[in-house]
Scaffold this motif. Structure first.
Motif, mmCIF file in Angstrom:
data_model
loop_
_atom_site.group_PDB
_atom_site.id
_atom_site.type_symbol
_atom_site.label_atom_id
_atom_site.label_comp_id
_atom_site.label_asym_id
_atom_site.label_seq_id
_atom_site.Cartn_x
_atom_site.Cartn_y
_atom_site.Cartn_z
ATOM 1 N N ALA A 99 0.824 -1.206 0.000
ATOM 2 C CA ALA A 99 0.000 0.000 0.000
ATOM 3 C C ALA A 99 0.859 1.257 0.000
ATOM 4 C CB ALA A 99 -0.931 -0.007 1.219
ATOM 5 N N ASP A 100 1.931 1.247 0.789
ATOM 6 C CA ASP A 100 2.825 2.403 0.813
ATOM 7 C C ASP A 100 3.474 2.622 -0.549
ATOM 8 O OD1 ASP A 100 2.190 2.778 3.460
ATOM 9 O OD2 ASP A 100 4.204 2.435 4.244
ATOM 10 N N GLY A 101 3.774 1.541 -1.243
ATOM 11 C CA GLY A 101 4.335 1.670 -2.581
ATOM 12 C C GLY A 101 3.355 2.305 -3.549
ATOM 13 N N ILE A 102 2.072 1.963 -3.421
ATOM 14 C CA ILE A 102 1.041 2.600 -4.235
ATOM 15 C C ILE A 102 1.010 4.096 -3.950
ATOM 16 C CG2 ILE A 102 -1.468 2.789 -4.568
ATOM 17 C CD1 ILE A 102 -1.601 -0.265 -4.057
ATOM 18 N N MET A 103 1.062 4.447 -2.667
ATOM 19 C CA MET A 103 1.066 5.866 -2.293
ATOM 20 C C MET A 103 2.285 6.578 -2.841
ATOM 21 S SD MET A 103 -0.065 5.695 1.694
ATOM 22 C CE MET A 103 -1.082 4.356 2.283
ATOM 23 N N ASP A 104 3.453 5.965 -2.706
ATOM 24 C CA ASP A 104 4.688 6.576 -3.217
ATOM 25 C C ASP A 104 4.561 6.905 -4.698
ATOM 26 O OD1 ASP A 104 6.400 6.748 -0.988
ATOM 27 O OD2 ASP A 104 6.974 4.645 -1.157
ATOM 28 N N ALA A 105 4.129 5.919 -5.468
ATOM 29 C CA ALA A 105 4.021 6.119 -6.909
ATOM 30 C C ALA A 105 2.966 7.178 -7.240
ATOM 31 C CB ALA A 105 3.690 4.796 -7.602
ATOM 32 N N GLY A 106 1.856 7.143 -6.527
ATOM 33 C CA GLY A 106 0.809 8.128 -6.773
ATOM 34 C C GLY A 106 1.251 9.542 -6.454
ATOM 35 N N VAL A 107 1.997 9.708 -5.365
ATOM 36 C CA VAL A 107 2.513 11.031 -5.000
ATOM 37 C C VAL A 107 3.527 11.514 -6.034
ATOM 38 C CG1 VAL A 107 3.914 12.281 -3.308
ATOM 39 C CG2 VAL A 107 2.049 10.807 -2.532
ATOM 40 N N LEU A 108 4.387 10.626 -6.502
ATOM 41 C CA LEU A 108 5.382 11.010 -7.500
ATOM 42 C C LEU A 108 4.725 11.465 -8.801
ATOM 43 C CD1 LEU A 108 8.121 8.281 -6.972
ATOM 44 C CD2 LEU A 108 8.273 10.710 -6.403
ATOM 45 N N TRP A 125 7.362 8.289 -17.992
ATOM 46 C CA TRP A 125 7.723 8.061 -16.588
ATOM 47 C C TRP A 125 6.466 8.010 -15.724
ATOM 48 C CZ3 TRP A 125 7.168 10.520 -11.907
ATOM 49 C CH2 TRP A 125 8.001 10.080 -10.874
ATOM 50 N N ILE A 126 5.520 8.926 -15.982
ATOM 51 C CA ILE A 126 4.263 8.914 -15.244
ATOM 52 C C ILE A 126 3.511 7.605 -15.479
ATOM 53 C CG2 ILE A 126 1.974 9.992 -15.105
ATOM 54 C CD1 ILE A 126 3.348 12.673 -15.654
ATOM 55 N N ASP A 127 3.474 7.167 -16.728
ATOM 56 C CA ASP A 127 2.812 5.895 -17.025
ATOM 57 C C ASP A 127 3.513 4.731 -16.341
ATOM 58 O OD1 ASP A 127 0.918 7.182 -18.553
ATOM 59 O OD2 ASP A 127 1.890 6.752 -20.474
ATOM 60 N N GLY A 128 4.826 4.828 -16.211
ATOM 61 C CA GLY A 128 5.569 3.784 -15.501
ATOM 62 C C GLY A 128 5.195 3.716 -14.033
ATOM 63 N N TRP A 130 2.278 4.608 -12.868
ATOM 64 C CA TRP A 130 0.940 4.020 -12.822
ATOM 65 C C TRP A 130 0.992 2.513 -13.045
ATOM 66 C CZ3 TRP A 130 -3.333 5.262 -10.642
ATOM 67 C CH2 TRP A 130 -4.458 4.465 -10.877
ATOM 68 N N ALA A 131 1.908 2.050 -13.857
ATOM 69 C CA ALA A 131 2.037 0.604 -14.077
ATOM 70 C C ALA A 131 2.376 -0.119 -12.770
ATOM 71 C CB ALA A 131 3.106 0.324 -15.132
ATOM 72 N N LYS A 132 3.220 0.512 -11.945
ATOM 73 C CA LYS A 132 3.519 -0.073 -10.628
ATOM 74 C C LYS A 132 2.255 -0.169 -9.784
ATOM 75 C CE LYS A 132 8.130 2.052 -10.443
ATOM 76 N NZ LYS A 132 8.984 3.001 -9.694
ATOM 77 N N ILE A 133 1.478 0.912 -9.792
ATOM 78 C CA ILE A 133 0.236 0.931 -9.028
ATOM 79 C C ILE A 133 -0.712 -0.153 -9.530
ATOM 80 C CG2 ILE A 133 -1.846 2.297 -8.573
ATOM 81 C CD1 ILE A 133 -0.018 4.799 -8.611
ATOM 82 N N ALA A 134 -0.859 -0.254 -10.836
ATOM 83 C CA ALA A 134 -1.775 -1.240 -11.415
ATOM 84 C C ALA A 134 -1.367 -2.661 -11.039
ATOM 85 C CB ALA A 134 -1.824 -1.074 -12.932
ATOM 86 N N ARG A 135 -0.073 -2.952 -11.093
ATOM 87 C CA ARG A 135 0.389 -4.294 -10.709
ATOM 88 C C ARG A 135 0.088 -4.577 -9.250
ATOM 89 N NH1 ARG A 135 4.982 -2.766 -13.731
ATOM 90 N NH2 ARG A 135 6.191 -2.456 -11.816
ATOM 91 N N ALA A 136 0.294 -3.589 -8.400
ATOM 92 C CA ALA A 136 0.031 -3.771 -6.975
ATOM 93 C C ALA A 136 -1.463 -3.986 -6.719
ATOM 94 C CB ALA A 136 0.541 -2.572 -6.187
ATOM 95 N N LEU A 137 -2.297 -3.217 -7.399
ATOM 96 C CA LEU A 137 -3.740 -3.382 -7.248
ATOM 97 C C LEU A 137 -4.180 -4.768 -7.724
ATOM 98 C CD1 LEU A 137 -4.978 0.100 -8.509
ATOM 99 C CD2 LEU A 137 -4.838 -0.678 -6.129
ATOM 100 N N ASP A 138 -3.629 -5.218 -8.842
ATOM 101 C CA ASP A 138 -3.959 -6.553 -9.342
ATOM 102 C C ASP A 138 -3.541 -7.629 -8.344
ATOM 103 O OD1 ASP A 138 -5.031 -5.504 -11.658
ATOM 104 O OD2 ASP A 138 -3.226 -5.842 -12.864
ATOM 105 N N ALA A 139 -2.377 -7.448 -7.722
ATOM 106 C CA ALA A 139 -1.914 -8.427 -6.734
ATOM 107 C C ALA A 139 -2.848 -8.463 -5.536
ATOM 108 C CB ALA A 139 -0.491 -8.077 -6.292
#
Length: 202
Positions: A99-108, A125-128, A130-139
């Motif tokens: 969850a913290d990783g999702i927040m980090d990416a979203g803030v960036l 870079w922004i899409d990258g 979001w890709a991290k967030i999407a993978r985390a949400l899928d997991a």
């Protein structure tokens, strides 16, 4: 004790929700401070955390603590909140980190748009991020829904704050699409009194 933070920060919200959920919110005074990605942060937050980052918790009996995970573990130990149950500690810590990783990416993503000149903003870079967030949400959708259905712990608070931040700053990305179980859980969790009371604002 005094918690330095900003109402829009999902990391600050984690701490505030933990206190509210456990009935200890009257034990900590929340003090809004201004941070700065560029330039000088508020003097109070720099005094508490030399990095100038939020949240920071000023204690009466020791130096200030900072980083939301450190603060939450401290409060859990101090008040015996049982937000990190020993029987599933590693799962709680791993999901909180997700969850913290999702927040980090979203803030960036927000910082890239807000603080870089338009001609220097990097959409790839922004899409990258979001890709991290999407993978985390899928997991979470695929592996963690049974944990989210368990009695409330720190990982659920962290996930709730992360999803709330996506609604707040990245609603146009429609994170709920294709994740029906997580979306249904979020609708219920975000309606909790502690979440409503800490709804982010600019």
């Amino acid at each position: 004790m005094e918690l330095f933070g900003a109402p829009a920060s999902p990391f600050v919200r984690k701490v505030r929700v933990l206190l509210a959920e456990t009935g200890y919110d009257d034990m900590v005074t929340f003090t809004p401070v201004a941070t700065a990605v560029v330039g000088e942060a508020d003097a109070a937050i720099k005094a508490a955390n030399p990095l100038g980052k939020i949240p920071a918790l000023q204690r009466p009996d020791g130096p200030a603590l900072y980083d939301s995970r450190v603060i939450c573990r401290y409060l859990d130990a101090k008040f015996t909140l049982e937000a990190y149950p020993a029987s599933r500690l590693w799962e709680v810590l791993t999901l909180e980190a997700t969850a913290d990783g999702i927040m980090d990416a979203g803030v960036l993503m927000v910082y890239e748009r807000r603080f870089r000149p338009a001609e220097k903003q990097d959409d790839a870079w922004i899409d990258g991020q979001w890709a991290k967030i999407a993978r985390a949400l899928d997991a979470i959708e695929d592996r963690w829904m049974s944990h989210l259905a368990a009695p409330i712990d720190m990982s659920q608070i962290a996930v709730g704050c992360a999803l709330g931040y996506l609604d707040f700053r990245h609603a146009d990305r429609s994170w709920r699409e294709g994740r029906p179980a997580l979306a249904a859980w979020a609708d219920t969790f975000l309606a909790r009194e502690a979440m409503i009371a800490t709804t982010p604002s600019n």
